[in-house]
Each structure stands twice: as C-alpha cells, then as structure tokens.
Design a protein around this motif. Structure first.
Motif, PDB file in Angstrom:
ATOM      1  N   GLN A 174       0.836  -1.200   0.000  1.00  0.00           N
ATOM      2  CA  GLN A 174       0.000   0.000   0.000  1.00  0.00           C
ATOM      3  C   GLN A 174       0.874   1.255   0.000  1.00  0.00           C
ATOM      4  N   PHE A 175       1.989   1.199   0.712  1.00  0.00           N
ATOM      5  CA  PHE A 175       2.952   2.297   0.674  1.00  0.00           C
ATOM      6  C   PHE A 175       3.490   2.479  -0.746  1.00  0.00           C
ATOM      7  N   VAL A 176       3.828   1.374  -1.396  1.00  0.00           N
ATOM      8  CA  VAL A 176       4.345   1.440  -2.764  1.00  0.00           C
ATOM      9  C   VAL A 176       3.338   2.124  -3.679  1.00  0.00           C
ATOM     10  N   LEU A 177       2.084   1.722  -3.592  1.00  0.00           N
ATOM     11  CA  LEU A 177       1.046   2.310  -4.445  1.00  0.00           C
ATOM     12  C   LEU A 177       0.858   3.792  -4.139  1.00  0.00           C
ATOM     13  N   ALA A 178       0.903   4.139  -2.851  1.00  0.00           N
ATOM     14  CA  ALA A 178       0.758   5.548  -2.486  1.00  0.00           C
ATOM     15  C   ALA A 178       1.930   6.377  -3.012  1.00  0.00           C
ATOM     16  N   GLU A 179       3.135   5.843  -2.922  1.00  0.00           N
ATOM     17  CA  GLU A 179       4.312   6.539  -3.437  1.00  0.00           C
ATOM     18  C   GLU A 179       4.207   6.758  -4.945  1.00  0.00           C
ATOM     19  N   LEU A 180       3.810   5.724  -5.660  1.00  0.00           N
ATOM     20  CA  LEU A 180       3.725   5.831  -7.115  1.00  0.00           C
ATOM     21  C   LEU A 180       2.667   6.838  -7.546  1.00  0.00           C
ATOM     22  N   ALA A 181       1.631   6.990  -6.748  1.00  0.00           N
ATOM     23  CA  ALA A 181       0.619   8.005  -7.047  1.00  0.00           C
ATOM     24  C   ALA A 181       1.130   9.407  -6.720  1.00  0.00           C
ATOM     25  N   ALA A 182       1.813   9.530  -5.594  1.00  0.00           N
ATOM     26  CA  ALA A 182       2.245  10.846  -5.125  1.00  0.00           C
ATOM     27  C   ALA A 182       3.322  11.479  -6.008  1.00  0.00           C
ATOM     28  N   ILE A 183       4.183  10.669  -6.599  1.00  0.00           N
ATOM     29  CA  ILE A 183       5.329  11.219  -7.345  1.00  0.00           C
ATOM     30  C   ILE A 183       4.991  11.597  -8.773  1.00  0.00           C
ATOM     31  N   GLN A 184       3.833  11.211  -9.271  1.00  0.00           N
ATOM     32  CA  GLN A 184       3.536  11.418 -10.691  1.00  0.00           C
ATOM     33  C   GLN A 184       3.596  12.883 -11.092  1.00  0.00           C
ATOM     34  N   LYS A 185       3.139  13.757 -10.218  1.00  0.00           N
ATOM     35  CA  LYS A 185       3.094  15.185 -10.553  1.00  0.00           C
ATOM     36  C   LYS A 185       4.484  15.778 -10.748  1.00  0.00           C
ATOM     37  N   ASP A 186       5.495  15.140 -10.168  1.00  0.00           N
ATOM     38  CA  ASP A 186       6.857  15.675 -10.244  1.00  0.00           C
ATOM     39  C   ASP A 186       7.714  15.014 -11.323  1.00  0.00           C
ATOM     40  N   LEU A 187       7.121  14.104 -12.081  1.00  0.00           N
ATOM     41  CA  LEU A 187       7.862  13.399 -13.123  1.00  0.00           C
ATOM     42  C   LEU A 187       7.427  13.879 -14.501  1.00  0.00           C
ATOM     43  N   PRO A 188       8.346  13.999 -15.438  1.00  0.00           N
ATOM     44  CA  PRO A 188       7.970  14.374 -16.801  1.00  0.00           C
ATOM     45  C   PRO A 188       7.353  13.192 -17.541  1.00  0.00           C
ATOM     46  N   THR A 189       6.605  13.468 -18.565  1.00  0.00           N
ATOM     47  CA  THR A 189       6.141  12.401 -19.451  1.00  0.00           C
ATOM     48  C   THR A 189       7.278  12.022 -20.388  1.00  0.00           C
ATOM     49  N   ASN A 190       7.102  10.953 -21.124  1.00  0.00           N
ATOM     50  CA  ASN A 190       8.149  10.563 -22.071  1.00  0.00           C
ATOM     51  C   ASN A 190       8.290  11.590 -23.195  1.00  0.00           C
ATOM     52  N   GLN A 192       7.866  14.924 -22.678  1.00  0.00           N
ATOM     53  CA  GLN A 192       8.519  16.096 -22.081  1.00  0.00           C
ATOM     54  C   GLN A 192       9.978  15.842 -21.733  1.00  0.00           C
ATOM     55  N   GLN A 193      10.344  14.594 -21.557  1.00  0.00           N
ATOM     56  CA  GLN A 193      11.686  14.256 -21.092  1.00  0.00           C
ATOM     57  C   GLN A 193      12.753  14.651 -22.117  1.00  0.00           C
ATOM     58  N   ALA A 194      13.797  15.288 -21.635  1.00  0.00           N
ATOM     59  CA  ALA A 194      14.898  15.676 -22.517  1.00  0.00           C
ATOM     60  C   ALA A 194      15.629  14.438 -23.014  1.00  0.00           C
ATOM     61  N   GLN A 195      16.211  14.540 -24.213  1.00  0.00           N
ATOM     62  CA  GLN A 195      16.876  13.380 -24.801  1.00  0.00           C
ATOM     63  C   GLN A 195      18.027  12.876 -23.935  1.00  0.00           C
ATOM     64  N   ASN A 196      18.758  13.775 -23.297  1.00  0.00           N
ATOM     65  CA  ASN A 196      19.880  13.320 -22.472  1.00  0.00           C
ATOM     66  C   ASN A 196      19.424  12.746 -21.128  1.00  0.00           C
ATOM     67  N   ASP A 197      18.118  12.761 -20.880  1.00  0.00           N
ATOM     68  CA  ASP A 197      17.566  12.140 -19.682  1.00  0.00           C
ATOM     69  C   ASP A 197      16.882  10.805 -19.988  1.00  0.00           C
ATOM     70  N   ARG A 198      17.016  10.335 -21.215  1.00  0.00           N
ATOM     71  CA  ARG A 198      16.396   9.064 -21.568  1.00  0.00           C
ATOM     72  C   ARG A 198      16.911   7.946 -20.661  1.00  0.00           C
ATOM     73  N   GLY A 199      16.010   7.101 -20.241  1.00  0.00           N
ATOM     74  CA  GLY A 199      16.363   6.040 -19.306  1.00  0.00           C
ATOM     75  C   GLY A 199      15.940   6.357 -17.888  1.00  0.00           C
ATOM     76  N   ARG A 200      15.656   7.645 -17.617  1.00  0.00           N
ATOM     77  CA  ARG A 200      15.171   7.997 -16.289  1.00  0.00           C
ATOM     78  C   ARG A 200      13.672   7.687 -16.169  1.00  0.00           C
ATOM     79  N   VAL A 201      13.223   7.633 -14.946  1.00  0.00           N
ATOM     80  CA  VAL A 201      11.822   7.340 -14.665  1.00  0.00           C
ATOM     81  C   VAL A 201      10.932   8.475 -15.169  1.00  0.00           C
ATOM     82  N   THR A 202       9.826   8.112 -15.779  1.00  0.00           N
ATOM     83  CA  THR A 202       8.836   9.078 -16.251  1.00  0.00           C
ATOM     84  C   THR A 202       7.513   8.852 -15.525  1.00  0.00           C
TER      85      THR A 202
END
Length: 535
Positions: A174-190, A192-202
């Motif tokens: 449940q913590f894992v699910l809550a974390e994955l929901a909470a962080i979405q607003k701070d992550l770019p979409t694929n 929006q992600q810069a090319q030199n950031d490819r491989g990072r979490v989106t």
C-alpha cells in the motif's frame, strides 16, 4: 569506516557520475558532499545503478516453467526451480541484500537532498520522485519474493538494524502504491523528457508500475484505472506498439515508442549473458539457460488455436510450421538459421545424430532441451559484451494487464479486445481472422486461458512469467512437472511416455515455495526477523 554487518545497511559506493549507463567511479565523504545539484544527481545515479541487474532479468526466467538453467550459474536459480534450496541459497540471500542496498541509497537521497543549497525546486522534486520510484520498486520486489520484510524510509542505525522486525507485506505494498501516485506530478512524461535524460523514470513508468502492483494483488479496478491513464489519454505520456516485435529488442531501436522503463546499459556497463543462452557455435560457451518444451507447446497456431485444439492444423512431425510468429522471434529450434558474430549464416541442428553434433542434445555443452533463446541476442556486442538495454516495462504489458483485468471483471468484449489483444497479435504478424477477431462465444474461463497464454508468448524471456504463475497460484502445478525437451526416437535419453526428453524433475510445495525464506545470514544477525511458513 566501520564495516556494517547487515545488508539493509550496505550503501556500497553511493555516488557516481550522472550518466545512467556508466558505472559508479566517484566517492565522497559526507562532509564534502551535497554541495550542489550535480552531487544530488550523482547520488541518484547510484540508485539507478541498483534498480535491477541482468542476473535477475535472465535468471528469473529459469524460476518459471519457461526455462531451465543447468548448473549453479545465475546465482543458483536452478536449485530454487527444482525445489532443492533453503535459506542459505545464493539467490535468496543476494536478492535481499541487493534491494536493501537499493533502499539505503534511495533513503540517502531523500534524507540529504535538503542539504543542497539554492537548488532548483523543479529539479529537486524530480530527483526525489525518481528516488522514491526506485525505492518503491525495491520494496515491491522484496514483498513479491519474501512477503513480510523490514520497512523503513530513513537511514537507520546499526543498532536499529539488529532489532527491526518484519512489516506486513500488504502495508508495504500500500505504501508502494501511495508513493507511485504521489510522485507522478513531479515526473515528466516521455514526451517532455529531454533526450539526455532518456532512461530515467517518467510519469508513465510510475503509472505502469502501479498497474503491475495492482495486478500482482489481483486488484482489478486498480489495474483498469492505471492502464486507462496510458491507453485512453496522452497527458501522462504517449506510447504505442513498436511496428516490429523482434526489432524492438535491438540496440538500434532502444528508447522506441513501446519502452516505458528499461535497465540501462552501454558505455562502461555491459553484460555477457547471451553466452549462456545462445548455441555454442555462436557464443563459444556452454548453453545453460534454455527454453522448455512446455513453453514451445504453448505458442498458438497462426489460426489462433492452441496446438491441442480441434482444427488447429498442428502437425507433430512438423511442429514449428504455422506457429505464432513470436515463436521464431524468441526461440531457436532444429533447422533455425541465425547470423553469427562473423556474419556467417548458421543452421542450428539440435536433433540427436545430426552432423555436426555441436548444438545437438548429444553434446554435453549444448542445450539439453534442444532449444535456444534468440530474443536479446545482440550481434553488435563486442567480445560478447552487450550494451543492449533490458526492457522492464513496455506498452504491450499495459495492454495485456488491461485485458486481463477487464476479463476478471467480466467486462471483456470486442471493443476491449480490439484495444488490446488484436493490435498485439497484428503487430506480431498474425493475419488469420481466427487469431485477430474477437470470439463472442468464448466463456470468461476460456478467455482467461487465452489471455494468460498471450502473456506467456508476448513476454517469453523477459522475466515476467515467474510473477504470473505465483500471482495466479498456478506455480504449484506447472513447477511440479519435469523439465522437458524435444521429442526423440533414438539415443539413451530419459523420456516421458510420449518420447519427450526429461531433463530434470522439479518440486514446488504449496504454500511453502510461494515465498522465499528470510536468508539465514540475516536472521543470524537479527533475532527479531521471523521466518516464513514451513521454512
């Protein structure tokens, strides 16, 4: 520095260069660290380096009925697969150690990042979100294998590590699910992600992993809600099936439209596991990670029927004709042709008595089942060392998770089929309407069988099968069968009544083997760690 006794305290090489496919090369003292944003990015890179590893990606396949691993390689997964292991098993101990090191690294980032002066707020939020994602992934892995495990999000002391107890797996998930929901607003979409950031979490990766956790927990409405964020919307990322099933697993097509999350290789980070699964005449090494006959038998015919169905057209004397096109893209069999590292076309012969015998079941260094994996063969690898990224989550999985959840909710219909199964099969190369069109006459149970078979064919040799058979609670059935190889009519082979080679007998006890034991070395150092049932 005093050596820490427990693996949940190991931080081993926390800091490294920013590029995700480079190994950690720098270390800093606490007093000289967290000086600027680059320090924070370097510490985050250390988390990415511990997201997962090739031993797990390939070795997990042999923990299922898809593959067989001979000998003690791949951290002794064969002993787990055949039921002959205990709490001292190498893989059992390694996974616990590995993911608690991951958690330690991520906690180091989340705990210390506020020490960086004048840091850009958007970058800071993104770094924390990425570290929280990796930590959530680590905790999901731990609970999937061990059930209840120690849980903390701070930097615990040595004394605390010696007394911490296990937390209920449901609370952690449940913590894992809550974390994955909470962080979405701070992550770019694929997008929006810069090319030199490819491989990072989106953001798409956070949503897809959330769907996978819900799937593991059989929480079907949660799976549907997550998948619809990626299937019916584009504000969380834009994904699509890559046009070629086989070509998506090549260096030339890394970061393609289907990839949601992959394990980064290249530069100073490579792996040579293809030497364990390709034929000896190509990889110049024993073939010890090989497909099973049961996997081969599960590939459907081009008309959509299973090989045992009436009207399938399956010919036991020509078993590889008119099969699911993904079969040829995944597995080498007797008569397969493959281009080796010198550019020479080799014909792979696996039947006993074939000349030359190098790749046949007669040779001790060859595949004992008569099959070889082909997916993830990287001809561009220098000296067998591949830099090909390993795809951990791809869009096809989102589609098939959605299809499974909708069927479990009794909501599978032609529209859902045409969103999920049909495009996957068309991409694979199916053209017969029997394979591509929805059959409204199928029951929910029949559709369930078909969807599960679809997952097996689509993701063979991608390490997902072991999680599927455990969450479906079918492992005690499919892992209690012998490992079988090709059908033979001659030679001194141990065979079943139908003439198929028996390579090894396996044992899987319910409920004991659905969870791994807490490693002996951990319980020796922490008497508050309880043990799983029957261990």
């Amino acid at each position: 520095m005093k050596k820490l006794l427990l693996s949940i305290l190991l931080a081993g090489g926390l800091f490294g260069c920013r590029k995700l496919d480079q190994p950690i090369t720098r270390e800093f003292t606490e007093t000289a660290y967290w000086r600027d944003s680059q320090d924070a990015l370097d510490a985050l890179t250390a988390c990415y380096e511990h997201l997962s590893k090739d031993d797990y990606f390939f070795g997990d396949e042999a923990l299922s009925d898809n593959a067989y691993n001979s000998g003690g390689g791949l951290i002794n997964v064969n002993a787990i697969a055949n039921g002959g292991y205990d709490a001292a098993n190498g893989r059992v101990a390694d996974t616990w150690n590995y993911y608690y090191t991951t958690i330690r690294r991520c906690n180091t980032v989340t705990t210390n990042i506020d020490r960086v002066p004048n840091m850009d707020a958007t970058l800071k939020a993104r770094i924390v979100a990425e570290a929280r994602f990796i930590r959530a992934y680590a905790y999901f892995q731990l609970t999937a294998w061990y059930g209840d495990v120690p849980y903390y999000t701070n930097l615990i002391s040595i004394d605390e590590s010696r007394t911490i107890a296990r937390t209920d797996k449901n609370q952690i998930q449940q913590f894992v699910l809550a974390e994955l929901a909470a962080i979405q607003k701070d992550l770019p979409t694929n997008v929006q992600q810069a090319q030199n950031d490819r491989g990072r979490v989106t953001r798409g990766a956070a949503i897809a992993l959330s769907a996978r956790v819900h799937l593991f927990r059989s929480e079907w409405p949660g799976v549907v809600a997550d998948c619809e964020q990626l299937i019916t919307k584009t504000d969380n990322g834009t994904y699509s099936l890559f046009p070629s099933y086989s070509n998506q697993f090549t260096v030339a097509n890394e970061y393609n439209s289907e990839v949601i999350l992959d394990l980064q290789y290249g530069g100073g980070r490579t792996y040579d596991k293809q030497r364990s699964f390709m034929p000896q005449t190509i990889a110049a090494l024993r073939s010890v990670l090989v497909p099973t006959q049961d996997l081969v038998n599960d590939y459907i015919m081009t008309n959509g029927k299973a090989i045992g169905d009436a009207g399938s057209g399956y010919d036991e004397n020509n078993p590889y004709v008119n099969r699911d096109p993904r079969f040829e893209a995944t597995i080498l069999h007797d008569g397969s042709k493959v281009i080796d590292f010198t550019g020479t076309v080799q014909t792979i012969l696996t039947k006993p008595g074939s000349v030359p015998a190098t790749n046949t079941v007669d040779d001790q260094g060859a595949s004992p089942t008569g099959y070889y994996f082909y997916k993830y063969y990287d001809r561009a690898a220098a000296n067998y060392a591949s830099s090909l990224n390993l795809i951990m989550i791809r869009y096809a999985d989102v589609l098939l998770m959605y299809a499974e959840a909708k069927n479990e909710l009794a909501q599978m219909n032609e529209a859902v089929w045409n969103q999920t199964i049909r495009p996957i099969r068309v991409r694979a190369g199916f053209t017969d309407a029997g394979a591509t069109q929805f059959n409204a006459g199928l029951t929910q149970d029949q559709l369930r069988t078909g969807i599960r078979r679809e997952r097996r064919a689509e993701f063979a040799f991608e390490g997902l099968r072991v999680y599927d058979i455990r969450r479906w609670k079918t492992a005690d059935a499919v892992m209690n069968r012998p490992v079988r190889g090709i059908k033979v009519t001659s030679g001194a082979f141990n065979k079943d009544p139908n003439g198929y080679i028996i390579v090894e007998n396996r044992l899987f006890t319910n409920p004991k083997h659905y969870l791994w034991p807490v490693p002996t070395v951990e319980r020796d150092q922490n008497k508050n760690l309880s043990q799983n049932q029957d261990w």
